[in-house]
Design a protein around this motif. Structure first.
Motif: not given
Length: 273
Positions: A190-200
């Motif tokens: 989904t087009d959100t900021d969910f992956t921000t900060g999850m890791g490389p």
């Protein structure tokens, strides 16, 4: 199910962005009062003010960290202090870690379990007496398509969503006939900021076609409004087909396939080949 949105006071976690913000907007537009819960106090307050001015509904902003060990009882007290009686609950807050399990920070994983797994259980238990008393509300828990198959590099997140799915489907069964509806909604990418900060490398999770937060909310509310909503719904046709196909494969094959899908270097490997 006939839903009187104007009679609802919905407690919504993870409300400050993404799917949570889309739920808040859609419910306020339908006339529901809201209790918005997230860690980002300023953003949450601004959203509450905007929704109140746009739709004339009561919106309470409750900054809160769901990783607290006593999240359920503490949040219930914070809501009671504001003189609010909750009729419905949406457990949306979650975060993930994208790395091999052996490389992950144990403290972060513990917080992930607290927010993704323990908090939905605690909040559901804490507010259940109010929800049953209202007898016309709903519980929507956010699971995910990763609940249906293993997700290497997201082992804890995937397992947490599998827990949420199973927990919610059991609740659906127990609550039939009470007037309180429970179900899980499972989004995919989904087009959100969910992956921000999850890791490389986490960008691989949204490297293909994505759904929008509005799509997910539309799926959830359409399911809620069905005559007899089932215990779970998957957002998006391609996600539904993916889950069906995963069920036809062996557990071994499914795990190996998802290892390739979640490999952040897969595109480079394909090009080199």
């Amino acid at each position: 199910m006939t839903v009187d949105y104007r009679a609802q006071t919905v407690l919504l976690t993870g409300a400050s962005s993404g799917i949570g913000a889309a739920f808040a907007t859609a419910l306020a537009a339908r006339g529901s009062s809201l209790v918005l819960v997230a860690r980002r106090a300023e953003r949450l307050a601004a959203m509450a003010d905007e929704l109140h001015r746009a739709h004339g509904v009561r919106v309470e902003a409750v900054p809160f960290d769901l990783a607290h060990p006593a999240a359920g009882s503490e949040l219930r007290q914070a809501v009671a202090d504001r003189g609010v009686a909750v009729t419905s609950l949406i457990n949306n807050a979650a975060f993930g870690t994208f790395s091999r399990f052996a490389d992950a920070d144990p403290g972060r994983l513990a917080a992930e379990i607290a927010v993704d797994v323990a908090a939905p259980v605690q909040l559901t238990a804490a507010f259940m007496p109010q929800l049953l008393s209202a007898a016309n509300g709903f519980i929507i828990n956010l699971a995910g398509v990763s609940a249906y198959f293993p997700s290497p590099r997201m082992a804890v997140y995937s397992a947490g969503k599998a827990f949420v799915l199973s927990f919610t489907e059991s609740l659906w069964t127990e609550l039939r006939g009470t007037g309180l509806t429970a179900f899980a909604v499972s989004p995919g990418a989904t087009d959100t900021d969910f992956t921000t900060g999850m890791g490389p490398g986490a960008g691989v999770l949204t490297s293909g076609r994505t759904r929008t937060p509005g799509d997910v909310v539309a799926t959830a509310l359409a399911h809620l409004e069905r005559r007899d909503p089932g215990p779970s719904v998957i957002d998006g046709r391609s996600n539904q087909l993916g889950v069906i196909m995963s069920r036809l494969a062996s557990r071994r094959r499914s795990a190996l396939l998802m290892d390739r899908v979640f490999d952040p270097d897969r595109r480079a490997k394909t090009t080199a080949a």
